[in-house]
Design an enzyme around this catalytic site. Structure first.
Site, PDB file in Angstrom:
ATOM      1  N   LYS A  58     -12.623   8.847  24.312  1.00  0.00           N
ATOM      2  CA  LYS A  58     -13.364   7.610  23.999  1.00  0.00           C
ATOM      3  C   LYS A  58     -13.827   7.590  22.551  1.00  0.00           C
ATOM      4  CE  LYS A  58     -12.019   6.889  27.469  1.00  0.00           C
ATOM      5  NZ  LYS A  58     -11.296   7.681  28.479  1.00  0.00           N
ATOM      6  N   GLY A 122     -15.596  32.522  38.355  1.00  0.00           N
ATOM      7  CA  GLY A 122     -16.154  32.735  39.685  1.00  0.00           C
ATOM      8  C   GLY A 122     -15.052  32.680  40.725  1.00  0.00           C
ATOM      9  N   ALA A 189       3.351   6.337  31.433  1.00  0.00           N
ATOM     10  CA  ALA A 189       2.540   5.197  30.978  1.00  0.00           C
ATOM     11  C   ALA A 189       1.421   4.967  31.978  1.00  0.00           C
ATOM     12  CB  ALA A 189       3.409   3.950  30.814  1.00  0.00           C
ATOM     13  N   GLY A 190       0.727   6.059  32.345  1.00  0.00           N
ATOM     14  CA  GLY A 190      -0.454   5.963  33.208  1.00  0.00           C
ATOM     15  C   GLY A 190      -1.686   5.810  32.337  1.00  0.00           C
ATOM     16  N   ARG A 279      -2.240  14.889  36.728  1.00  0.00           N
ATOM     17  CA  ARG A 279      -2.967  16.161  36.755  1.00  0.00           C
ATOM     18  C   ARG A 279      -2.907  16.755  38.150  1.00  0.00           C
ATOM     19  NH1 ARG A 279      -6.093  17.206  32.432  1.00  0.00           N
ATOM     20  NH2 ARG A 279      -7.663  18.364  33.620  1.00  0.00           N
ATOM     21  N   ASP A 319     -12.207  16.808  41.067  1.00  0.00           N
ATOM     22  CA  ASP A 319     -10.750  16.709  40.933  1.00  0.00           C
ATOM     23  C   ASP A 319      -9.994  17.689  41.825  1.00  0.00           C
ATOM     24  OD1 ASP A 319     -11.066  14.793  38.987  1.00  0.00           O
ATOM     25  OD2 ASP A 319      -9.903  15.839  37.450  1.00  0.00           O
ATOM     26  N   HIS A 451     -26.630 -16.819  28.834  1.00  0.00           N
ATOM     27  CA  HIS A 451     -25.625 -17.458  27.988  1.00  0.00           C
ATOM     28  C   HIS A 451     -25.973 -17.222  26.522  1.00  0.00           C
ATOM     29  CE1 HIS A 451     -22.685 -20.365  26.611  1.00  0.00           C
ATOM     30  NE2 HIS A 451     -23.627 -20.843  25.793  1.00  0.00           N
TER      31      HIS A 451
HETATM   32  P1  FAD Z   1     -13.277  19.476  35.423  1.00  0.00           P
HETATM   33  O1  FAD Z   1     -13.884  18.505  34.480  1.00  0.00           O
HETATM   34  O2  FAD Z   1     -11.864  19.865  35.228  1.00  0.00           O
HETATM   35  O3  FAD Z   1     -14.218  20.760  35.403  1.00  0.00           O
HETATM   36  C1  FAD Z   1     -13.947  21.904  36.119  1.00  0.00           C
HETATM   37  C2  FAD Z   1     -14.612  23.063  35.405  1.00  0.00           C
HETATM   38  O4  FAD Z   1     -14.568  24.189  36.267  1.00  0.00           O
HETATM   39  C3  FAD Z   1     -13.916  23.484  34.118  1.00  0.00           C
HETATM   40  O5  FAD Z   1     -14.857  23.732  33.121  1.00  0.00           O
HETATM   41  C4  FAD Z   1     -13.184  24.764  34.500  1.00  0.00           C
HETATM   42  O6  FAD Z   1     -13.028  25.653  33.396  1.00  0.00           O
HETATM   43  C5  FAD Z   1     -14.142  25.321  35.537  1.00  0.00           C
HETATM   44  N1  FAD Z   1     -13.521  26.242  36.494  1.00  0.00           N
HETATM   45  C6  FAD Z   1     -12.418  26.054  37.243  1.00  0.00           C
HETATM   46  N2  FAD Z   1     -12.201  27.116  38.038  1.00  0.00           N
HETATM   47  C7  FAD Z   1     -13.183  27.997  37.774  1.00  0.00           C
HETATM   48  C8  FAD Z   1     -13.504  29.281  38.272  1.00  0.00           C
HETATM   49  N3  FAD Z   1     -12.767  29.851  39.221  1.00  0.00           N
HETATM   50  N4  FAD Z   1     -14.589  29.918  37.778  1.00  0.00           N
HETATM   51  C9  FAD Z   1     -15.353  29.327  36.840  1.00  0.00           C
HETATM   52  N5  FAD Z   1     -15.099  28.105  36.334  1.00  0.00           N
HETATM   53  C10 FAD Z   1     -14.033  27.457  36.799  1.00  0.00           C
HETATM   54  N6  FAD Z   1     -12.308  10.246  34.010  1.00  0.00           N
HETATM   55  C11 FAD Z   1     -13.117   9.173  33.974  1.00  0.00           C
HETATM   56  O7  FAD Z   1     -13.810   8.887  34.961  1.00  0.00           O
HETATM   57  N7  FAD Z   1     -13.205   8.390  32.854  1.00  0.00           N
HETATM   58  C12 FAD Z   1     -12.477   8.644  31.748  1.00  0.00           C
HETATM   59  O8  FAD Z   1     -12.578   7.929  30.756  1.00  0.00           O
HETATM   60  C13 FAD Z   1     -11.607   9.768  31.765  1.00  0.00           C
HETATM   61  N8  FAD Z   1     -10.870  10.068  30.683  1.00  0.00           N
HETATM   62  C14 FAD Z   1     -10.061  11.162  30.716  1.00  0.00           C
HETATM   63  C15 FAD Z   1      -9.272  11.427  29.594  1.00  0.00           C
HETATM   64  C16 FAD Z   1      -8.425  12.524  29.592  1.00  0.00           C
HETATM   65  C17 FAD Z   1      -7.590  12.811  28.371  1.00  0.00           C
HETATM   66  C18 FAD Z   1      -8.385  13.389  30.720  1.00  0.00           C
HETATM   67  C19 FAD Z   1      -7.507  14.599  30.720  1.00  0.00           C
HETATM   68  C20 FAD Z   1      -9.153  13.119  31.834  1.00  0.00           C
HETATM   69  C21 FAD Z   1      -9.993  12.004  31.850  1.00  0.00           C
HETATM   70  N9  FAD Z   1     -10.755  11.662  32.960  1.00  0.00           N
HETATM   71  C22 FAD Z   1     -11.559  10.564  32.935  1.00  0.00           C
HETATM   72  C23 FAD Z   1     -10.742  12.490  34.183  1.00  0.00           C
HETATM   73  C24 FAD Z   1     -11.977  13.399  34.207  1.00  0.00           C
HETATM   74  O9  FAD Z   1     -11.963  14.223  33.068  1.00  0.00           O
HETATM   75  C25 FAD Z   1     -11.984  14.236  35.467  1.00  0.00           C
HETATM   76  O10 FAD Z   1     -11.893  13.397  36.595  1.00  0.00           O
HETATM   77  C26 FAD Z   1     -13.261  15.041  35.572  1.00  0.00           C
HETATM   78  O11 FAD Z   1     -13.392  15.905  34.467  1.00  0.00           O
HETATM   79  C27 FAD Z   1     -13.281  15.867  36.867  1.00  0.00           C
HETATM   80  O12 FAD Z   1     -14.437  16.650  36.920  1.00  0.00           O
HETATM   81  P2  FAD Z   1     -14.450  18.059  37.673  1.00  0.00           P
HETATM   82  O13 FAD Z   1     -15.805  18.625  37.449  1.00  0.00           O
HETATM   83  O14 FAD Z   1     -13.955  17.895  39.040  1.00  0.00           O
HETATM   84  O15 FAD Z   1     -13.369  18.954  36.921  1.00  0.00           O
HETATM   85  P1  NAD Z   2      -1.475   8.936  35.963  1.00  0.00           P
HETATM   86  O1  NAD Z   2      -1.152   9.295  37.348  1.00  0.00           O
HETATM   87  O2  NAD Z   2      -2.438   7.849  35.673  1.00  0.00           O
HETATM   88  O3  NAD Z   2      -0.143   8.542  35.180  1.00  0.00           O
HETATM   89  C1  NAD Z   2       0.970   9.380  35.119  1.00  0.00           C
HETATM   90  C2  NAD Z   2       2.190   8.498  34.917  1.00  0.00           C
HETATM   91  O4  NAD Z   2       3.280   9.341  34.629  1.00  0.00           O
HETATM   92  C3  NAD Z   2       2.545   7.685  36.157  1.00  0.00           C
HETATM   93  O5  NAD Z   2       2.677   6.334  35.801  1.00  0.00           O
HETATM   94  C4  NAD Z   2       3.840   8.302  36.632  1.00  0.00           C
HETATM   95  O6  NAD Z   2       4.712   7.356  37.214  1.00  0.00           O
HETATM   96  C5  NAD Z   2       4.405   8.837  35.326  1.00  0.00           C
HETATM   97  N1  NAD Z   2       5.342   9.943  35.498  1.00  0.00           N
HETATM   98  C6  NAD Z   2       5.256  10.979  36.360  1.00  0.00           C
HETATM   99  N2  NAD Z   2       6.309  11.796  36.195  1.00  0.00           N
HETATM  100  C7  NAD Z   2       7.064  11.273  35.202  1.00  0.00           C
HETATM  101  C8  NAD Z   2       8.262  11.658  34.561  1.00  0.00           C
HETATM  102  N3  NAD Z   2       8.914  12.759  34.921  1.00  0.00           N
HETATM  103  N4  NAD Z   2       8.754  10.885  33.571  1.00  0.00           N
HETATM  104  C9  NAD Z   2       8.096   9.752  33.198  1.00  0.00           C
HETATM  105  N5  NAD Z   2       6.939   9.324  33.787  1.00  0.00           N
HETATM  106  C10 NAD Z   2       6.451  10.087  34.760  1.00  0.00           C
HETATM  107  O7  NAD Z   2      -1.920  10.319  35.267  1.00  0.00           O
HETATM  108  P2  NAD Z   2      -2.472  10.598  33.809  1.00  0.00           P
HETATM  109  O8  NAD Z   2      -2.337   9.405  32.947  1.00  0.00           O
HETATM  110  O9  NAD Z   2      -1.849  11.867  33.392  1.00  0.00           O
HETATM  111  O10 NAD Z   2      -3.996  10.831  34.104  1.00  0.00           O
HETATM  112  C11 NAD Z   2      -4.409  11.921  34.950  1.00  0.00           C
HETATM  113  C12 NAD Z   2      -5.700  11.602  35.636  1.00  0.00           C
HETATM  114  O11 NAD Z   2      -6.761  11.535  34.712  1.00  0.00           O
HETATM  115  C13 NAD Z   2      -5.644  10.304  36.372  1.00  0.00           C
HETATM  116  O12 NAD Z   2      -5.876  10.543  37.736  1.00  0.00           O
HETATM  117  C14 NAD Z   2      -6.714   9.457  35.813  1.00  0.00           C
HETATM  118  O13 NAD Z   2      -7.483   8.861  36.812  1.00  0.00           O
HETATM  119  C15 NAD Z   2      -7.566  10.415  35.000  1.00  0.00           C
HETATM  120  N6  NAD Z   2      -7.928   9.715  33.765  1.00  0.00           N
HETATM  121  C16 NAD Z   2      -8.787   8.671  33.863  1.00  0.00           C
HETATM  122  C17 NAD Z   2      -9.109   7.948  32.738  1.00  0.00           C
HETATM  123  C18 NAD Z   2     -10.032   6.793  32.857  1.00  0.00           C
HETATM  124  O14 NAD Z   2     -10.724   6.712  33.846  1.00  0.00           O
HETATM  125  N7  NAD Z   2     -10.082   5.899  31.892  1.00  0.00           N
HETATM  126  C19 NAD Z   2      -8.539   8.268  31.516  1.00  0.00           C
HETATM  127  C20 NAD Z   2      -7.649   9.326  31.459  1.00  0.00           C
HETATM  128  C21 NAD Z   2      -7.365  10.046  32.601  1.00  0.00           C
END
Ligand code: FAD
Ligand code: NAD
Length: 475
Positions: A58, A122, A189-190, A279, A319, A451
């Site tokens: 962001k 952990g 293109a997700g 993911r 997640d 408004h």
């Molecule tokens: P994580 O954030 O992955 O945290 C898990 C933590 O546990 C990590 O720090 C990891 O190191 C730790 N861990 C794992 N296993 C162990 C272990 N055995 N011992 C100790 N520590 C451990 N979501 C949104 O809602 N809005 C967004 O705008 C958004 N943007 C995103 C952009 C990108 C580029 C990406 C990759 C993801 C985005 N997401 C977004 C998704 C969001 O980041 C995840 O849904 C969220 O972080 C999940 O939270 P979590 O705590 O389940 O897992």
């Molecule tokens: P996604 O599932 O949104 O998109 C992945 C895309 O890759 C899909 O459209 C799928 O059809 C395509 N794909 C899969 N295999 C392929 C291949 N072999 N060749 C070409 N295309 C292929 O996943 P993401 O964009 O990687 O995001 C991962 C997760 O992170 C999502 O679950 C999303 O909710 C979360 N996230 C959320 C936000 C947000 O809330 N704004 C931002 C970033 C990520």
């Protein structure tokens, strides 16, 4: 350090740290173990979201959108700034500063709540007990009444395009570029592909996105997906649907990518390639095989609707369990479990988890899409209001997209709201609240909206559902 806790949370991301804080607020003794490692080897709390996901993406979306607006819009406002240049090092420094202060902030929150923060790994053992391996490698067995697994997720690898951290990167790598690639390829293109593709396109890269699925944004309302496609095309994102990548290799000229689409075998050369194909839950090393925890058929930690794993007093959230991989879903699950452990009532309304894609225009929705309502067979009505007719959107030079409301014709209940347009991610909160309270279209129609605000678009969409819109001819 005490070695016995009421609750031990494994994972300090958006699922884990709120669970730990709420459990402590409920008067329980809590430890939160987290093993995140940054590129420089340092540890930080906050998980994917703060370190490599929501927050850094962001920050770059905001900066790059400002560049885009300065280049494209300022002149319309009568603002002359000359050539707009990008200092990427400063942009990245700002982003890194935001990430750092956010992750340090989590440590402060844990400390303030009297949670014992334990950097390191952990693993749940039978018992439940937890083996804690500190950053220096020292191991200790901790005892807990309850254990919450919040281990998060990691990017899915594509064997045909192996990430090397340089030319071929995952989403984290794509947030760290120190130069703007001239040609950028994105596989997928997700949500990630669209957000990061937008960042680098706005900063000047030529962006080609290869999406295997034939349909664009299949999870979104298709009217919104169609509108989004139009805007992304205008931005210059070259999105190729039905394009399956068969191989990618680094050559002297960059990365050569082979793919198959409806025209047959194709190839293109890019300077950098981002793999953003989804993911997967992180489960390896999180629990011992004799702990009793199991995985579901998709590899997520198996849980019920209240995030119970089936092993007494062992829970899993975020997640690493079923449901959308979103930070706010993760947080709500963490808080729910902490409250359930304390004996309070709690639940997560999985039907009303909002989705937001932080592109320009922004995309946000909650509830059912029109396609889903249609498939359900329930009679429905639709109200649409375009931001073109919004005074505020026009004043903002952002008269793009629309707000769409879908409601049942039998009892007027709102079933879904879909917004593409300025600040859609903020506007959707009103819709989430409306659906949470099972509001009717009439409830929204009778709610006064200031408004001129963007929120009037939702009000007018509700009016439009009954052909009563004031600011836009009914359709
Ligand atoms: P994580 O954030 O992955 O945290 C898990 C933590 O546990 C990590 O720090 C990891 O190191 C730790 N861990 C794992 N296993 C162990 C272990 N055995 N011992 C100790 N520590 C451990 N979501 C949104 O809602 N809005 C967004 O705008 C958004 N943007 C995103 C952009 C990108 C580029 C990406 C990759 C993801 C985005 N997401 C977004 C998704 C969001 O980041 C995840 O849904 C969220 O972080 C999940 O939270 P979590 O705590 O389940 O897992
Ligand atoms: P996604 O599932 O949104 O998109 C992945 C895309 O890759 C899909 O459209 C799928 O059809 C395509 N794909 C899969 N295999 C392929 C291949 N072999 N060749 C070409 N295309 C292929 O996943 P993401 O964009 O990687 O995001 C991962 C997760 O992170 C999502 O679950 C999303 O909710 C979360 N996230 C959320 C936000 C947000 O809330 N704004 C931002 C970033 C990520």
């Amino acid at each position: 350090m005490s070695e016995t806790f009421d609750v031990i949370v494994i994972g300090g991301g958006p699922a884990g740290y709120p669970a730990a804080i709420r459990a402590a607020q409920n008067g329980l003794s809590v430890a939160c173990i987290d093993d995140w490692k940054n590129y420089d080897g340092t540890h930080a709390f906050g998980g994917t979201c703060l370190n490599a996901g929501c927050i850094p993406s962001k920050a770059l979306l905001e900066s790059s959108e400002l560049v885009h607006r300065a280049r494209e819009e300022f002149k319309v406002h009568g603002i002359q700034v000359g050539a707009v240049t990008v200092d990427l090092a400063q942009m990245q420094k700002r982003k890194a500063g935001i990430v750092k202060s956010s992750t340090v902030g989590i440590v402060g929150l844990l400390k303030g709540a009297k949670v014992t923060a334990l950097p390191g790994h952990g693993q749940l053992l039978a018992g439940p007990q937890v083996e804690y391996t500190a950053l220096d490698g020292q191991k200790k067995v901790l005892h807990a009444t309850h254990v919450i697994l919040a281990s998060g997720s990691t990017p899915i690898d594509l064997p045909s395009a192996p990430v090397n951290g340089k030319e071929i990167v995952d989403s984290w790598g794509a947030l760290e570029f120190d130069t703007v690639p001239k040609r950028l390829g994105v596989i997928g293109a997700g949500v990630i592909g669209l957000e990061l593709g937008s960042v680098w396109r706005r900063l000047g890269a030529e962006v080609v996105m290869l999406e295997a699925a034939p349909q664009f944004l299949p999870m979104a309302d298709q009217a919104v997906a169609k509108e989004a496609q139009k805007h992304f095309k205008k931005l210059g994102l070259d999105i190729r649907l039905g394009a399956k990548v068969t191989g990618a290799r680094v050559t002297g000229d960059g990365v050569s990518v082979n793919f198959v689409d409806s025209k047959g075998e194709q190839s293109l050369t890019v300077d950098r390639l981002v793999v953003a194909v989804g993911r997967k839950p992180r489960t390896a090393g999180v629990f011992a095989t004799d702990s009793g925890v199991t995985l579901d058929e998709r590899g997520f930690i198996a849980v019920d609707a209240e995030c119970r794993t089936g092993v007494p007093n062992v829970w899993a959230v975020g997640d690493c369990v079923r449901g959308p991989m979103l930070a706010h879903k993760a947080k709500e699950e963490g808080v729910m479990v902490a409250d359930l452990i304390a004996g309070h009532h709690s639940d997560v309304n999985y039907k009303l988890v909002p989705s937001v894609i932080y592109t320009a225009p922004e995309i946000a929705w909650v509830g059912l899409t029109e396609e889903q309502v249609q498939a359900s067979g329930r009679p429905y009505k639709v109200g649409v209001f375009p931001f073109l007719a919004s005074g505020r959107a026009r004043a903002m030079e952002a008269p793009h997209g629309f707000a769409k409301l879908i409601a049942a014709t039998d009892d007027d209940e709102i079933l879904g709201v879909h917004i593409i347009g300025p600040m859609a991610g903020e506007l959707i909160a009103e819709a989430v609240l409306a659906l949470e309270y099972s509001a009717s279209t009439e409830d929204l129609q009778r709610t006064i909206h200031a408004h001129p605000t963007l929120s009037e678009a939702l009000h007018e969409a509700a009016l439009a559902a009954d052909k009563k819109a004031i600011d836009f001819p009914n359709r």
